[in-house]
Design a protein around this motif. Sequence first.
Motif, PDB file in Angstrom:
ATOM      1  N   VAL A 178      34.685  45.284  49.955  1.00 23.55           N
ATOM      2  CA  VAL A 178      35.709  46.167  49.400  1.00 23.55           C
ATOM      3  C   VAL A 178      35.319  47.586  49.797  1.00 23.55           C
ATOM      4  CG1 VAL A 178      36.777  47.069  47.309  1.00 23.55           C
ATOM      5  CG2 VAL A 178      36.192  44.632  47.449  1.00 23.55           C
ATOM      6  N   ASP A 184      40.598  54.787  51.481  1.00 23.62           N
ATOM      7  CA  ASP A 184      41.177  53.440  51.464  1.00 23.62           C
ATOM      8  C   ASP A 184      41.782  53.149  50.100  1.00 23.62           C
ATOM      9  OD1 ASP A 184      40.330  52.141  54.071  1.00 23.62           O
ATOM     10  OD2 ASP A 184      38.386  52.833  53.341  1.00 23.62           O
ATOM     11  N   GLN A 189      43.238  45.918  48.151  1.00 23.16           N
ATOM     12  CA  GLN A 189      42.097  45.129  48.625  1.00 23.16           C
ATOM     13  C   GLN A 189      41.640  44.138  47.562  1.00 23.16           C
ATOM     14  OE1 GLN A 189      38.834  47.331  50.785  1.00 23.16           O
ATOM     15  NE2 GLN A 189      39.889  49.090  49.913  1.00 23.16           N
ATOM     16  N   HIS A 192      44.164  41.296  47.132  1.00 16.65           N
ATOM     17  CA  HIS A 192      44.048  40.350  48.246  1.00 16.65           C
ATOM     18  C   HIS A 192      42.822  39.456  48.067  1.00 16.65           C
ATOM     19  CE1 HIS A 192      44.202  38.756  52.312  1.00 16.65           C
ATOM     20  NE2 HIS A 192      42.942  39.131  52.479  1.00 16.65           N
TER      21      HIS A 192
END
Length: 199
Positions: A178, A184, A189, A192
Amino acid sequence: MSKNLIPQYCLTGNIGSGKTTVAREFERLGIPVYYADAAAKRLMNNDKDLKSALVASFGEASYRPDGQLNRPYLAKVAFTDESALAKLNGLVHPAVHRDASAWQDGQKDVPYTLYEAAITLELGRRDDFAGIIVVHAPVAERQRRVQLRDGVTAEQFTDRASKQWPDDKKLAAADYVVRNTGSDLLFPQILHLHGRLAH
């Protein structure tokens, strides 16, 4: 090792990477998280056997008159002497391991759990988990966060960070990564990854 058949993944990362932030997001998705550092603090204050062992190893000054851990004293002793730190870890980590196993045994009706800790890989515990999730952020960003959060100097940050594996070694050991760089997006993330782990 827990007897519970629910898989447990280790959530780790170096100081300032944002492990706890990531763990809180998994909790929002209904995933139980065992926070090893918080457990260690609780056990050092409340576990009679561990308290006795710490006093025997580091002296009566390990605890204040009210019976609570004398953290500044113990930190000064342990973090200035590698053999003392190894002794401290040798007492605390097995107690945390036992507590975590009991916690895991009590979990039910969840697809998996997380064990959040900084130095699991350094302790050689990789095979205790269904997989390793590493939270990663560049060292400059990690230093900025820790100095802001803890009010430490750059030298103190470097000293703390030196007790952990370097980022490249930790990333090489990861099953999942991660990226918490600040640029980001974090939650997509996590969502997912949750989908992959919960299948």
